[in-house]
Motif scaffolding. Structure first.
Motif, mmCIF file in Angstrom:
data_model
loop_
_atom_site.group_PDB
_atom_site.id
_atom_site.type_symbol
_atom_site.label_atom_id
_atom_site.label_comp_id
_atom_site.label_asym_id
_atom_site.label_seq_id
_atom_site.Cartn_x
_atom_site.Cartn_y
_atom_site.Cartn_z
ATOM 1 N N PRO A 99 110.992 117.607 16.855
ATOM 2 C CA PRO A 99 110.501 116.845 15.700
ATOM 3 C C PRO A 99 110.387 115.370 16.055
ATOM 4 N N GLN A 100 109.426 114.695 15.465
ATOM 5 C CA GLN A 100 109.165 113.303 15.793
ATOM 6 C C GLN A 100 109.631 112.368 14.676
ATOM 7 N N ALA A 101 110.361 111.325 15.047
ATOM 8 C CA ALA A 101 110.762 110.286 14.096
ATOM 9 C C ALA A 101 109.769 109.135 14.189
ATOM 10 N N SER A 102 109.789 108.246 13.204
ATOM 11 C CA SER A 102 108.927 107.054 13.241
ATOM 12 C C SER A 102 109.779 105.846 13.607
ATOM 13 N N LEU A 103 109.137 104.798 14.109
ATOM 14 C CA LEU A 103 109.873 103.610 14.542
ATOM 15 C C LEU A 103 110.499 102.898 13.355
ATOM 16 N N THR A 104 109.736 102.736 12.276
ATOM 17 C CA THR A 104 110.230 101.999 11.117
ATOM 18 C C THR A 104 110.862 102.949 10.102
ATOM 19 N N GLY A 105 111.681 102.366 9.232
ATOM 20 C CA GLY A 105 112.309 103.161 8.186
ATOM 21 C C GLY A 105 113.435 104.040 8.680
ATOM 22 N N VAL A 106 113.929 103.768 9.876
ATOM 23 C CA VAL A 106 114.987 104.575 10.488
ATOM 24 C C VAL A 106 116.075 103.642 11.004
ATOM 25 N N THR B 96 123.495 99.329 16.420
ATOM 26 C CA THR B 96 122.405 99.810 15.581
ATOM 27 C C THR B 96 121.164 98.923 15.740
ATOM 28 N N ALA B 97 120.020 99.504 15.387
ATOM 29 C CA ALA B 97 118.761 98.757 15.381
ATOM 30 C C ALA B 97 117.885 99.299 14.263
ATOM 31 N N THR B 98 117.289 98.393 13.494
ATOM 32 C CA THR B 98 116.352 98.774 12.438
ATOM 33 C C THR B 98 115.097 97.923 12.585
ATOM 34 N N PHE B 99 113.959 98.604 12.674
ATOM 35 C CA PHE B 99 112.659 97.930 12.760
ATOM 36 C C PHE B 99 112.009 98.046 11.377
ATOM 37 N N ASP B 100 111.830 96.917 10.709
ATOM 38 C CA ASP B 100 111.169 97.022 9.402
ATOM 39 C C ASP B 100 109.664 96.854 9.567
ATOM 40 N N GLU B 101 108.932 97.142 8.503
ATOM 41 C CA GLU B 101 107.475 97.128 8.579
ATOM 42 C C GLU B 101 106.898 95.723 8.595
ATOM 43 N N GLU B 102 107.732 94.726 8.339
ATOM 44 C CA GLU B 102 107.265 93.333 8.374
ATOM 45 C C GLU B 102 107.411 92.719 9.763
ATOM 46 N N GLY B 103 107.914 93.486 10.742
ATOM 47 C CA GLY B 103 108.031 92.973 12.105
ATOM 48 C C GLY B 103 109.364 92.341 12.418
ATOM 49 N N THR B 104 110.416 92.721 11.702
ATOM 50 C CA THR B 104 111.758 92.201 11.982
ATOM 51 C C THR B 104 112.628 93.310 12.540
ATOM 52 N N ASP C 82 113.742 112.610 18.060
ATOM 53 C CA ASP C 82 114.578 111.633 17.358
ATOM 54 C C ASP C 82 115.193 110.632 18.321
ATOM 55 N N VAL C 83 114.572 110.466 19.487
ATOM 56 C CA VAL C 83 115.074 109.544 20.509
ATOM 57 C C VAL C 83 114.060 108.425 20.734
ATOM 58 N N LEU C 84 114.528 107.192 20.618
ATOM 59 C CA LEU C 84 113.730 106.001 20.898
ATOM 60 C C LEU C 84 114.191 105.414 22.221
ATOM 61 N N VAL D 84 117.422 100.463 26.760
ATOM 62 C CA VAL D 84 118.307 101.024 25.726
ATOM 63 C C VAL D 84 117.700 102.339 25.241
ATOM 64 N N SER D 85 118.566 103.284 24.984
ATOM 65 C CA SER D 85 118.143 104.542 24.365
ATOM 66 C C SER D 85 118.860 104.678 23.028
ATOM 67 N N PHE D 86 118.132 105.111 21.999
ATOM 68 C CA PHE D 86 118.677 105.270 20.659
ATOM 69 C C PHE D 86 118.445 106.685 20.166
ATOM 70 N N ARG D 87 119.238 107.071 19.191
ATOM 71 C CA ARG D 87 119.004 108.298 18.452
ATOM 72 C C ARG D 87 118.932 107.956 16.968
ATOM 73 N N ALA D 88 118.018 108.595 16.238
ATOM 74 C CA ALA D 88 117.869 108.331 14.823
ATOM 75 C C ALA D 88 119.122 108.795 14.070
ATOM 76 N N ALA D 89 119.677 107.926 13.248
ATOM 77 C CA ALA D 89 120.872 108.278 12.483
ATOM 78 C C ALA D 89 120.562 109.397 11.497
ATOM 79 N N GLY D 90 121.513 110.287 11.338
ATOM 80 C CA GLY D 90 121.366 111.366 10.367
ATOM 81 C C GLY D 90 120.510 112.515 10.830
#
Length: 299
Positions: free
Chosen positions: A179-186, A210-218, A279-281, A292-298
């Motif tokens: 399954p594929q996750a999206s960059l933002t909202g995660v 942790t890392a969160t990419f919002d849709e406004e570019g932050t 679910d891996v970024l 860096v390697s990440f996994r989507a929380a939850g």
């Protein structure tokens, strides 16, 4: 006189009989239609073999009913380990077959190879990979996956995915669609960080990055002790980060958390590309080395 008349009458009857026979023989005769016959040695047409339906748990199928191997991002869930038994993966590993090239990630390094596919018969050759070093368990997994790919001779449906089989029909890898996750909202949880000494290591036990990419570019999150923030821009799979700002607390627990934080923030400064597999970024530098390697929380 009577005898002569009788003789003449008999003669006339005889000539008429002969004439009737002659003209009758000259009439065309229509032969009776012959019934069509089946030659005794004629073969009965063979009935077409029914095509088995595709495994409902696999998704799209080829015309022959086999599950579609190509064009899917597969996640490795089992591999043939050094003991000759199927074991579960300890880190995310992916495989994709497309246009005669197979590639993915074994959990530490990216790999690549060529393949040929005829029906469900599979041959993989000329396997190569990058040369990063990871933890022993992940490196053992990598060796097992690469060895299994070299043994692959076919594939077959298995539960919700496919299995790669060796020449004897034994399972060497078990794969499921990823399954594929999206960059933002995660909220992304770091799992591996480049320590700046040509090694990618897992996090200190008890620490969380942790890392969160919002849709406004932050981009913002926790580096393990301090909070950090920066802005980012995307251009396809390229990513550029602005200078990173962070708070200035000191944390003594867990042991090594401050060194890890420094390594993480330094790794972020090298980031040039991003990719998501399931679910891996992964954030990588311009040379393709994992930062860096990440996994989507939850998930």
């Amino acid at each position: 006189m009577q005898k002569t008349s009788v003789f003449r009458a008999m003669s006339l009857v005889g000539w008429l009989t002969i004439a009737a026979l002659f003209f009758g023989a000259c009439q065309p005769v229509t032969a009776p239609s012959a019934e069509p016959s089946t030659p005794q040695n004629a073969a009965t047409p063979a009935a077409e073999e029914p095509v088995a339906p595709a495994d409902e748990n696999v998704g799209e199928a080829t015309e022959g009913g086999a599950p579609m191997l190509e064009g899917v991002i597969w996640q490795v869930i089992e591999y043939l380990n050094a003991d000759g038994a199927l074991g579960e993966t300890v880190a995310e590993a992916t495989i994709t077959f497309e246009n005669g090239r197979v590639g993915g990630n074994t959990g530490c390094n990216n790999f690549f190879a060529s393949y040929t596919l005829v029906g469900q018969q599979l041959t993989i050759a000329q396997i190569g990979s990058t040369m990063m070093m990871c933890e022993d368990a992940i490196m053992a997994q990598e060796q097992g996956i690469l060895a299994a790919l070299g043994k692959a001779a076919a594939y077959a449906p298995k539960e919700e995915g496919v299995a790669l089989l060796d020449a004897s029909g034994a399972v060497v890898l078990t794969l499921v669609p990823q399954p594929q996750a999206s960059l933002t909202g995660v909220v992304w949880l770091a799992t591996m960080v480049n320590n700046g000494r040509q090694a990618v290591v897992s996090l200190v036990e008890g620490a969380e990055i942790t890392a969160t990419f919002d849709e406004e570019g932050t981009l913002f999150g926790s580096a393990g002790c301090n909070n950090y923030r920066t802005s980012y821009t995307l251009d396809g799979d390229a990513i550029a980060l602005a200078p990173i700002l962070s708070t200035q607390k000191f944390c003594s627990e867990p042991e090594g958390v401050m060194e890890q934080e420094a390594n993480y923030l330094a790794a972020l400064e090298t980031v040039a590309t991003w990719s998501i597999r399931g679910d891996v970024l992964e954030l990588r530098d311009a040379d393709g080395a994992l930062a860096v390697s990440f996994r989507a929380a939850g998930r």
